[in-house]
Design an enzyme around this catalytic site. Structure first.
Site, short mmCIF file in Angstrom:
data_model
loop_
_atom_site.label_atom_id
_atom_site.label_comp_id
_atom_site.label_asym_id
_atom_site.label_seq_id
_atom_site.Cartn_x
_atom_site.Cartn_y
_atom_site.Cartn_z
N THR A 60 93.65 66.34 -15.87
CA THR A 60 93.29 67.83 -15.39
C THR A 60 94.94 68.54 -15.35
OG1 THR A 60 91.56 67.43 -15.16
CG2 THR A 60 91.85 70.05 -14.14
N THR A 144 90.80 62.74 -12.85
CA THR A 144 90.55 62.75 -11.54
C THR A 144 89.18 61.83 -11.35
OG1 THR A 144 89.51 64.86 -11.27
CG2 THR A 144 91.45 64.86 -9.89
#
Length: 393
Positions: A60, A144
């Site tokens: 991300t 993540t």
């Protein structure tokens, strides 16, 4: 597969010849550094600053959205390179020298491929731990969803005292409050800091310093997404500078595996297949046998309470007879899976099931038997509670 030239060089860097390390040119002997040997290109403002290797895997932190500045769930159409992430923050090169090693691939990612993350681990070990290393530390960018898995793997395999720091983001760089720039900066400064040595892998996230051995994702979308399943944070960032709460220490449950032994196993360049099963009422032991039939070398079960399995003991016993290794943790977010007085499989103690899977993979690749694995996971806790396990001869 879309690897950079650095990565291609990395795959052969584990066994660099003596001739390459000390070439003779015009009668003189010149020794290379790890930076030269691995063709690292340093971005710098001051050549006297600490060198921090950036293991770039995307995530991300590199992703952007075409849907506007309020989107933080449907992003991914736009992307940044590692060099572009560095260029976003003009303060980085005031504190560190940075070199990017690209670990992205069109055929998978470090979140989906054990072989890719193992190759990156071998590269990181060579860069940081070889005798010719001139590199002070490393950070890795990561999605993540599985950042914690890579942190744990690196923590068990790269142990020469130099810091490795995991960084990422919960919001894309197109968002009005992108968190990736701060996390990346904090991670780089942490990896360069002398007080970060001998603490194992760490994660720099939301101004917190979290131990890589215990870190897990505790919230799916919040910027304060990560925490520790045991102990607590190692420190915090104050004015974007690391402050540690305690002097360096290592978890009692940590075991340092031999990277060379695992790299020479029959599973290399990948790791043994180990599945995770979730226990609940009416749990079927057939799932354990199915995992074995599907090629699994081991199974980790997220048990109820402190490591209970409601049903399926007969199937589990049969799977053990067939050679499947089994570790039982707890589906609870905190607390231990405690040892049985007469064990037939291992209980994971305070090691979370996601991390227990990786520890079991490394144990199997290292040639451990089921009894060896029981000792690996349980010895420290058994010693503390006075319930030793002596395997039958």
């Amino acid at each position: 597969m879309r690897f950079s030239g650095i990565v291609i060089a990395a795959l052969g860097a584990v066994a660099v010849s003596a001739a390459l390390l000390a070439p003779h040119i015009q009668g003189r002997q010149y020794k290379t550094t790890a930076s030269q040997r691995l063709s690292l290109q340093w971005l710098r403002g001051n050549s006297s600053l600490p060198k921090v290797l950036v293991l770039y895997t995307g995530g991300t932190i590199a992703g952007g959205s075409i849907y506007g500045a309020l989107d933080d769930t449907q992003y991914g159409q736009l992307s940044l390179t590692g060099e572009q992430i560095i260029a976003r923050n003009p303060y980085l090169l005031n504190h560190t020298q940075l070199a990017v090693s690209n670990w992205t691939s069109s055929e998978g990612s470090t979140g989906t491929s054990d072989s890719l993350v193992m190759n990156m681990t071998r590269f990181a070990h060579d860069a940081l731990c070889s005798e010719d290393s001139d590199i002070d530390g490393a950070i890795y960018t990561h999605g993540t969803n599985s950042l914690e898995e890579t942190a744990f793997l690196l923590d068990l395999l790269v142990n020469c005292g130099k810091p490795i720091v995991g960084v990422g983001a919960m919001r894309p760089w197109t968002h009005l409050s992108f968190d990736g720039d701060a996390n990346f900066f904090d991670g780089a400064v942490l990896a360069a800091h002398p007080d970060a040595r001998n603490r194992g892998v760490m994660v720099a996230f939301n101004s917190r310093i979290i131990p890589g051995f215990w870190v897990t994702k505790q919230y799916s979308t919040n910027p304060d997404a990560f925490g520790a399943t045991a102990t607590g944070d190692l420190g915090a960032f104050i004015n974007n500078k690391p402050y540690f709460y305690n002097t360096p220490s290592q978890p009692n449950a940590k075991h340092q595996f031999s990277l060379s032994l695992i790299s020479n196993s029959s599973f290399s360049p990948s790791l043994p297949k180990v599945d995770i099963l979730y226990a609940a009422r009416q749990f079927s032991g057939k799932l354990v046998l199915d995992a074995y039939s599907d090629g699994a070398s081991g199974v980790v079960i997220a048990g109820t309470g402190n490591g209970g399995i409601p049903n399926g003991q007969e199937e589990i016993a049969l799977a053990l007879e067939k050679g499947l290794q089994i570790v039982v943790g707890t589906r609870s977010p905190f607390g231990p899976s405690t040892p049985s007085r007469v064990p037939t499989y291992a209980k994971s103690g305070f090691v979370h099931v996601v991390q227990a899977r990786i520890m079991l993979q490394l144990a199997i690749a290292s040639g451990y038997t089921m009894n060896d694995t029981i000792v690996l996971f349980e010895k420290g806790l058994r010693d503390a509670i006075g319930q030793p396990f002596v395997p039958a001869v």
